[in-house]
Design a protein around this motif. Structure first.
Motif, PDB file in Angstrom:
ATOM      1  N   ALA A 125     -71.485  -4.978  58.770  1.00 64.58           N
ATOM      2  CA  ALA A 125     -71.269  -6.347  58.304  1.00 64.58           C
ATOM      3  C   ALA A 125     -71.855  -7.375  59.259  1.00 64.58           C
ATOM      4  O   ALA A 125     -72.187  -8.499  58.858  1.00 64.58           O
ATOM      5  CB  ALA A 125     -69.765  -6.614  58.128  1.00 64.58           C
ATOM      6  N   GLY A 126     -72.004  -7.030  60.530  1.00 63.36           N
ATOM      7  CA  GLY A 126     -72.528  -7.975  61.505  1.00 63.36           C
ATOM      8  C   GLY A 126     -74.039  -8.043  61.545  1.00 63.36           C
ATOM      9  O   GLY A 126     -74.605  -8.889  62.237  1.00 63.36           O
ATOM     10  N   ALA A 169     -58.715   8.955  51.127  1.00 60.86           N
ATOM     11  CA  ALA A 169     -57.475   8.170  51.031  1.00 60.86           C
ATOM     12  C   ALA A 169     -57.424   7.043  52.058  1.00 60.86           C
ATOM     13  O   ALA A 169     -56.747   6.033  51.849  1.00 60.86           O
ATOM     14  CB  ALA A 169     -56.273   9.099  51.217  1.00 60.86           C
ATOM     15  N   GLU A 170     -58.161   7.174  53.177  1.00 62.66           N
ATOM     16  CA  GLU A 170     -58.200   6.129  54.208  1.00 62.66           C
ATOM     17  C   GLU A 170     -59.365   5.169  54.018  1.00 62.66           C
ATOM     18  O   GLU A 170     -59.684   4.382  54.901  1.00 62.66           O
ATOM     19  CB  GLU A 170     -58.283   6.759  55.608  1.00 62.66           C
ATOM     20  CG  GLU A 170     -56.972   7.329  56.119  1.00 62.66           C
ATOM     21  CD  GLU A 170     -56.620   8.639  55.418  1.00 62.66           C
ATOM     22  OE1 GLU A 170     -57.552   9.440  55.174  1.00 62.66           O
ATOM     23  OE2 GLU A 170     -55.429   8.844  55.094  1.00 62.66           O
ATOM     24  N   GLN A 171     -60.010   5.249  52.871  1.00 59.81           N
ATOM     25  CA  GLN A 171     -61.149   4.388  52.530  1.00 59.81           C
ATOM     26  C   GLN A 171     -62.387   4.653  53.390  1.00 59.81           C
ATOM     27  O   GLN A 171     -63.266   3.792  53.516  1.00 59.81           O
ATOM     28  CB  GLN A 171     -60.762   2.904  52.627  1.00 59.81           C
ATOM     29  CG  GLN A 171     -59.597   2.502  51.731  1.00 59.81           C
ATOM     30  CD  GLN A 171     -59.900   2.805  50.255  1.00 59.81           C
ATOM     31  OE1 GLN A 171     -60.908   2.357  49.714  1.00 59.81           O
ATOM     32  NE2 GLN A 171     -59.020   3.567  49.609  1.00 59.81           N
ATOM     33  N   ARG A 172     -62.470   5.859  53.948  1.00 62.78           N
ATOM     34  CA  ARG A 172     -63.679   6.241  54.662  1.00 62.78           C
ATOM     35  C   ARG A 172     -64.712   6.756  53.672  1.00 62.78           C
ATOM     36  O   ARG A 172     -64.389   7.439  52.701  1.00 62.78           O
ATOM     37  CB  ARG A 172     -63.378   7.301  55.722  1.00 62.78           C
ATOM     38  CG  ARG A 172     -62.748   6.737  56.990  1.00 62.78           C
ATOM     39  CD  ARG A 172     -62.703   7.792  58.091  1.00 62.78           C
ATOM     40  NE  ARG A 172     -61.768   8.852  57.717  1.00 62.78           N
ATOM     41  CZ  ARG A 172     -60.503   8.896  58.120  1.00 62.78           C
ATOM     42  NH1 ARG A 172     -60.013   7.940  58.894  1.00 62.78           N
ATOM     43  NH2 ARG A 172     -59.729   9.892  57.750  1.00 62.78           N
ATOM     44  N   ASP A 215     -67.312   0.650  62.135  1.00 63.91           N
ATOM     45  CA  ASP A 215     -67.674   1.699  63.093  1.00 63.91           C
ATOM     46  C   ASP A 215     -67.036   3.050  62.778  1.00 63.91           C
ATOM     47  O   ASP A 215     -67.533   4.091  63.211  1.00 63.91           O
ATOM     48  CB  ASP A 215     -67.273   1.271  64.514  1.00 63.91           C
ATOM     49  CG  ASP A 215     -68.092   0.083  65.002  1.00 63.91           C
ATOM     50  OD1 ASP A 215     -69.196  -0.133  64.449  1.00 63.91           O
ATOM     51  OD2 ASP A 215     -67.629  -0.622  65.921  1.00 63.91           O
ATOM     52  N   GLU A 216     -65.918   3.041  62.033  1.00 65.90           N
ATOM     53  CA  GLU A 216     -65.241   4.288  61.695  1.00 65.90           C
ATOM     54  C   GLU A 216     -65.536   4.729  60.274  1.00 65.90           C
ATOM     55  O   GLU A 216     -64.833   5.562  59.703  1.00 65.90           O
ATOM     56  CB  GLU A 216     -63.732   4.113  61.894  1.00 65.90           C
ATOM     57  CG  GLU A 216     -63.364   3.834  63.355  1.00 65.90           C
ATOM     58  CD  GLU A 216     -61.871   3.623  63.532  1.00 65.90           C
ATOM     59  OE1 GLU A 216     -61.164   3.464  62.503  1.00 65.90           O
ATOM     60  OE2 GLU A 216     -61.421   3.624  64.689  1.00 65.90           O
TER      61      GLU A 216
END
Length: 336
Positions: free
Chosen positions: A293-294, A251-254, A317-318
């Motif tokens: 992304a970096g 639900a938190e898009q993890r 990072d999460e």
């Protein structure tokens, strides 16, 4: 009345003679280049010291064939960390001399050291106190006598059998210029990243400067489904987003996993799996390979090749899913 042009006369070609001629040229020029190596010493070091201390630019100049070589040397210097440009000595005496400033260094090419156009502008250069480095084959010439540093570009003979066309002499001057450029590059600590910044449109620039964030799909274009989604829902999401896979997220898009075409094929081959009732969370690949992304796009290409996969999810990072890309995105960006 228009003059008539005579038709070309057929020339009997001797293949053996042509091969011998070409090999002779290569041999002569290779020997001349090898003869340069023992000449690299204090004068060469002093030339590099002057250029490294220069607060302006290196102005490279020469006439005729030496002028063509000078243009190339200027371009090589500029692309390897030494600001440089070419000035035609003939044009210099008609206004372009104003391009040369007191903080610059002049690098002049003249095999004879007696090129009139260079000698004509020499007093103006010396009057401004501009250091003069000369690549010449004549160390006692007028140009060499006035130079701060003379780099010996002498040869025993031109490759031209008539001894007229500059061939070996221009090759030697070109190599001397390359030696200067690379020695300066290493002295400056010039890196491949620095090179890419001056070549952003080249393949190296694209590989070194393009980041994942520049090519990835983001926002609503990223395929994602919850773990309790049906296989049909997952397939519809994959079809709409055209990446051949979908992220499986909470639900938190993890990120929880990834469902790919390969996972579907393996499920079809398993008689114990009922695709009508199965949930995507049961069939997904857990702990899939991801990228940040970096990171550089070239790193994504390398990772895909190593793992033999065609797509990657991009996470922060999460472990929140922030993007996705596949091999076609890298191909369009000309990273691969």
């Amino acid at each position: 009345m228009n003059a008539r042009i005579a038709p070309p006369v057929a020339i009997a070609m001797d293949p053996d003679l042509i091969v011998r001629s070409a090999r002779s040229v290569i041999g002569l020029e290779a020997s001349a280049i090898q003869a340069l190596e023992p000449r690299i010493g204090p004068e060469f070091v002093e030339a590099c010291r002057i250029i490294l201390a220069c607060k302006g630019r290196v102005v490279v100049s020469g006439m005729g064939k030496s002028g063509h070589v000078a243009r190339k040397i200027a371009a090589t210097l500029a692309s390897t960390g030494t600001p440089a440009f070419f000035v035609h000595p003939g044009e210099a005496s008609h206004g372009d001399l104003g391009m040369i400033l007191p903080e610059d260094v002049v690098l002049a090419l003249s095999y004879s050291g007696e090129t009139d156009e260079l000698l004509f502008i020499l007093p103006m250069i010396k009057r401004q106190g501009i250091p003069l480095i000369v690549i010449t084959g004549k160390s006692k010439s007028s140009l060499a006598t006035e130079a701060d540093v003379v780099l010996d570009g002498s040869i025993t003979s031109e490759a031209c059998p008539l001894g007229l066309a500059p061939t070996t002499s221009t090759t030697v001057a070109l190599v001397m210029g390359d030696a200067l450029a690379i020695a300066l590059l290493e002295a400056r600590g010039f890196t491949s990243d620095d090179f890419a910044r001056s070549h952003p449109a080249g393949s190296l620039g694209r590989r070194l400067l393009l980041h994942i964030s520049d090519v990835m799909h983001s926002g609503a274009d990223v395929p994602r489904v919850p773990p309790d989604a049906s296989i049909t829902t997952a397939l519809v999401e994959m079809t709409r987003k055209h990446l051949g896979m979908t992220a499986v997220v909470d639900a938190e898009q993890r990120l929880l996993g990834v469902f790919t075409d390969g996972d579907l094929r393996r499920a079809l081959d398993d008689v114990d799996i009922d695709l009508r009732s199965a949930k995507v969370g049961e069939l997904m690949t857990r702990a899939p390979k991801t990228i940040g992304a970096g990171k550089l796009a070239a790193e994504a290409a390398q990772l895909m090749e190593k793992l033999k996969i065609n797509a990657l999810l991009v996470v922060d990072d999460e472990q929140h899913v922030v993007g996705a890309l596949n091999i076609h995105d890298l191909l369009r960006a000309r990273v691969v």
